[in-house]
Scaffold this motif. Sequence first.
Motif, PDB file in Angstrom:
ATOM      1  N   GLN A  78      13.565   2.735  -4.950  1.00 30.24           N
ATOM      2  CA  GLN A  78      14.565   3.337  -4.386  1.00 30.24           C
ATOM      3  C   GLN A  78      13.894   4.626  -3.201  1.00 30.24           C
ATOM      4  N   ALA A  79      12.562   4.742  -3.995  1.00 27.74           N
ATOM      5  CA  ALA A  79      11.909   5.988  -3.122  1.00 27.74           C
ATOM      6  C   ALA A  79      11.258   5.609  -1.570  1.00 27.74           C
ATOM      7  N   LYS A  80      10.809   4.076  -1.773  1.00 29.51           N
ATOM      8  CA  LYS A  80      10.319   3.447  -0.569  1.00 29.51           C
ATOM      9  C   LYS A  80      11.241   3.171   0.546  1.00 29.51           C
ATOM     10  N   THR A  81      12.551   2.607  -0.221  1.00 36.91           N
ATOM     11  CA  THR A  81      13.652   2.210   0.648  1.00 36.91           C
ATOM     12  C   THR A  81      14.231   3.515   1.305  1.00 36.91           C
ATOM     13  N   SER A  82      14.322   4.620   0.575  1.00 35.96           N
ATOM     14  CA  SER A  82      14.808   5.722   1.248  1.00 35.96           C
ATOM     15  C   SER A  82      13.935   6.260   2.115  1.00 35.96           C
ATOM     16  N   LEU A  83      12.590   6.350   2.200  1.00 31.02           N
ATOM     17  CA  LEU A  83      11.766   6.882   3.242  1.00 31.02           C
ATOM     18  C   LEU A  83      11.711   5.761   4.297  1.00 31.02           C
ATOM     19  N   ILE A  84      11.846   4.479   4.367  1.00 29.95           N
ATOM     20  CA  ILE A  84      12.033   3.580   5.462  1.00 29.95           C
ATOM     21  C   ILE A  84      13.414   4.084   6.332  1.00 29.95           C
ATOM     22  N   ASN A  85      14.491   4.417   5.468  1.00 26.16           N
ATOM     23  CA  ASN A  85      15.740   4.687   6.294  1.00 26.16           C
ATOM     24  C   ASN A  85      15.641   5.857   7.006  1.00 26.16           C
ATOM     25  N   ILE A  86      14.705   7.142   6.229  1.00 24.60           N
ATOM     26  CA  ILE A  86      14.469   8.234   6.848  1.00 24.60           C
ATOM     27  C   ILE A  86      13.731   8.168   8.136  1.00 24.60           C
ATOM     28  N   THR A  87      12.656   7.462   8.099  1.00 22.16           N
ATOM     29  CA  THR A  87      11.791   7.272   9.051  1.00 22.16           C
ATOM     30  C   THR A  87      12.459   6.493  10.274  1.00 22.16           C
ATOM     31  N   GLU A  88      13.385   5.598  10.141  1.00 22.56           N
ATOM     32  CA  GLU A  88      14.243   5.108  11.266  1.00 22.56           C
ATOM     33  C   GLU A  88      15.171   6.071  11.921  1.00 22.56           C
ATOM     34  N   LYS A  89      15.909   6.950  10.660  1.00 20.95           N
ATOM     35  CA  LYS A  89      16.929   7.743  11.124  1.00 20.95           C
ATOM     36  C   LYS A  89      16.442   8.850  12.075  1.00 20.95           C
ATOM     37  N   ASN A 145      13.415   9.020  13.588  1.00 21.20           N
ATOM     38  CA  ASN A 145      12.450   8.443  14.603  1.00 21.20           C
ATOM     39  C   ASN A 145      11.103   8.983  14.297  1.00 21.20           C
ATOM     40  N   LEU A 146      10.550   8.927  12.980  1.00 24.91           N
ATOM     41  CA  LEU A 146       9.358   9.433  12.483  1.00 24.91           C
ATOM     42  C   LEU A 146       8.315   8.195  12.896  1.00 24.91           C
ATOM     43  N   CYS A 147       7.011   8.740  12.505  1.00 28.05           N
ATOM     44  CA  CYS A 147       5.857   7.593  12.500  1.00 28.05           C
ATOM     45  C   CYS A 147       5.763   7.102  11.248  1.00 28.05           C
ATOM     46  N   GLN A 148       5.568   5.589  11.001  1.00 28.63           N
ATOM     47  CA  GLN A 148       5.271   5.080   9.993  1.00 28.63           C
ATOM     48  C   GLN A 148       4.027   5.237   9.187  1.00 28.63           C
ATOM     49  N   LYS A 149       3.042   5.780  10.136  1.00 32.40           N
ATOM     50  CA  LYS A 149       1.614   6.161   9.603  1.00 32.40           C
ATOM     51  C   LYS A 149       1.774   7.396   8.942  1.00 32.40           C
ATOM     52  N   LEU A 150       2.491   8.221   9.414  1.00 32.46           N
ATOM     53  CA  LEU A 150       2.817   9.549   9.044  1.00 32.46           C
ATOM     54  C   LEU A 150       3.567   9.924   7.683  1.00 32.46           C
ATOM     55  N   CYS A 167       8.010   3.966  18.153  1.00 37.60           N
ATOM     56  CA  CYS A 167       7.323   5.056  17.729  1.00 37.60           C
ATOM     57  C   CYS A 167       6.742   5.804  18.927  1.00 37.60           C
ATOM     58  N   GLU A 168       6.775   7.163  19.022  1.00 37.88           N
ATOM     59  CA  GLU A 168       6.247   7.768  20.301  1.00 37.88           C
ATOM     60  C   GLU A 168       5.006   7.945  20.163  1.00 37.88           C
ATOM     61  N   GLY A 169       4.103   7.890  19.270  1.00 37.98           N
ATOM     62  CA  GLY A 169       2.786   7.829  19.421  1.00 37.98           C
ATOM     63  C   GLY A 169       2.028   9.004  18.492  1.00 37.98           C
ATOM     64  N   ALA A 170       2.926   9.675  17.370  1.00 34.69           N
ATOM     65  CA  ALA A 170       2.334  10.478  16.822  1.00 34.69           C
ATOM     66  C   ALA A 170       0.899  10.113  15.993  1.00 34.69           C
ATOM     67  N   GLU A 192       9.355  18.955  14.953  1.00 39.46           N
ATOM     68  CA  GLU A 192      10.554  19.161  15.211  1.00 39.46           C
ATOM     69  C   GLU A 192      11.532  18.345  14.451  1.00 39.46           C
ATOM     70  N   LYS A 193      11.144  17.024  14.593  1.00 38.84           N
ATOM     71  CA  LYS A 193      11.926  15.818  13.934  1.00 38.84           C
ATOM     72  C   LYS A 193      11.699  16.038  12.541  1.00 38.84           C
ATOM     73  N   VAL A 194      10.562  16.392  11.978  1.00 39.84           N
ATOM     74  CA  VAL A 194      10.164  16.288  10.629  1.00 39.84           C
ATOM     75  C   VAL A 194      11.338  17.354   9.963  1.00 39.84           C
ATOM     76  N   THR A 195      11.463  18.544  10.718  1.00 41.74           N
ATOM     77  CA  THR A 195      11.883  19.719  10.144  1.00 41.74           C
ATOM     78  C   THR A 195      13.356  19.550  10.185  1.00 41.74           C
ATOM     79  N   SER A 196      13.901  18.738  11.109  1.00 46.88           N
ATOM     80  CA  SER A 196      15.153  18.359  11.149  1.00 46.88           C
ATOM     81  C   SER A 196      15.532  17.521   9.848  1.00 46.88           C
ATOM     82  N   PHE A 197      14.722  16.873   9.504  1.00 46.54           N
ATOM     83  CA  PHE A 197      15.084  15.853   8.315  1.00 46.54           C
ATOM     84  C   PHE A 197      14.811  16.969   7.120  1.00 46.54           C
TER      85      PHE A 197
END
Length: 459
Positions: A314-325, A327-332, A350-353, A365-370
């Motif tokens: 459940q945690a992994k699925t949610s984090l994948i959805n959060i990353t997409e919603k 626009n976060l970096c999969q590495k971070l 991904c915008e290259g973070a 700023e995107k992480v803070t929004s989340f």
Amino acid sequence: MYAILDIETTGGKYNEEGITEIAIYKFDGHQIVDQFASLINPERSIQPFVVNLTGINSEMLRNAPKFYEVAKRIIEITEDSILVAHNAKFDNRILTTEFDRLGYNFEKDTLCTVELSKKLIPDLPSYSLGKLVRSLGIPLSDRHRAQGDAKATVALFKMLLNKDAAKEIITKSVRKDPKRQLETKLLDMIALAPTDTGVYYMHNKDGDVIYIGKSKNIQKRLTQHFTSDNRKSKRIQLEVTTVSFEKTGNELIALLKESSEIKGLKPKYNRALRRTLFHYQLNSFIDAEGYIHLKIEKADARKKPITTFTNYQQAKTSLINITEKYNLCQKLTGIHTTSGSCFNYNIKECEGACIGEESPLEYNEKVTSFLEDYSFANKSMLIIDKGRDLDERSVILVENGVYQGFGYYNLNYQITNLDILKSIINPMKNDRDSQHIIQSYLKKRKVLKIVNLEKNTTN
């Protein structure tokens, strides 16, 4: 079963008072199932101060029935019931005295809403009926008349039942109600259960709670319990003698009550739910370059989580959805382990973070929004949803990130004062399970309204 009543009298010397008006509401713990109200000719004079207080005078009572004419109806409506009144000692004494004059032994167990209120809602400035119900947002009409006062006492008692987390009131009722002791057939218990959303309590012959559950359809869930042949269900079927229940109006409050009361009452057949509901949590940290990372970790009470999860998948699925919603970096976010760019960067999503092309300021700023959307930290809000009746709403209060509890209010009595709101709230323990329940529920389901207390806006 409860007989909630109010009596108006003539006043006068102790044990020489006469009844001028009586109102009785038979209450099954959830709704009124019978009622009786009448003026009574006391066959004696009324004290002037009582006339001024109640508005009832001798002329009004000239053609009213005498007590012996309504005595049989009073016996019928109070049969197998606990008497409930505001200052029950007085009302019970008056009734007992009147029946003594008829040569009838009238004995009932009583509950006093003054005493219960002092215990369950402490530190209020006054416990007189008028001031008490006003402070709790309960409408009261025809003050100092039997019907008006009795109806307000019904609403007050309903609130007190809800605040009675230790279930002392219902336990006393189960122990004293002879009909409940005879209801040993499981089919009878199912037939008496509602089809509403709420929490149900299974009692043994001593009235003790042995199992607590919640359901969107209590009757259907009991049917499953009593037709199951697994080992635990069979043991419950042998031991249960009655089932009580509380309607909650919506599933979120049912989940919160179930979790809290299992931990408080520790029923013998609820061992699994005494433990925590979640096993993983989402945390954050800042790396040397200033980027905010998200990380799934095992639950740790020493750390304050952003959000929590029942299991790792459940945690992994949610984090994948959060990353997409967001626009976060999969590495971070820990989804893609790599020393270079993440997979999404290679497909231009991904915008290259991950390789420093997106600055820490822009990415954070995107992480803070989340974080603002998901975290309870420092949030103050009201969660408004359906109540137990059509004219009622439920409210859950979260203050500065702390779950305070829940309550109910009538749509005809809008709650605008925060102090009154807090007085109708049933205080609940702010543990990590309750926050997990609220966060998880709001992610998956809609409620009628969320009021942000800081900004006083609604979603």
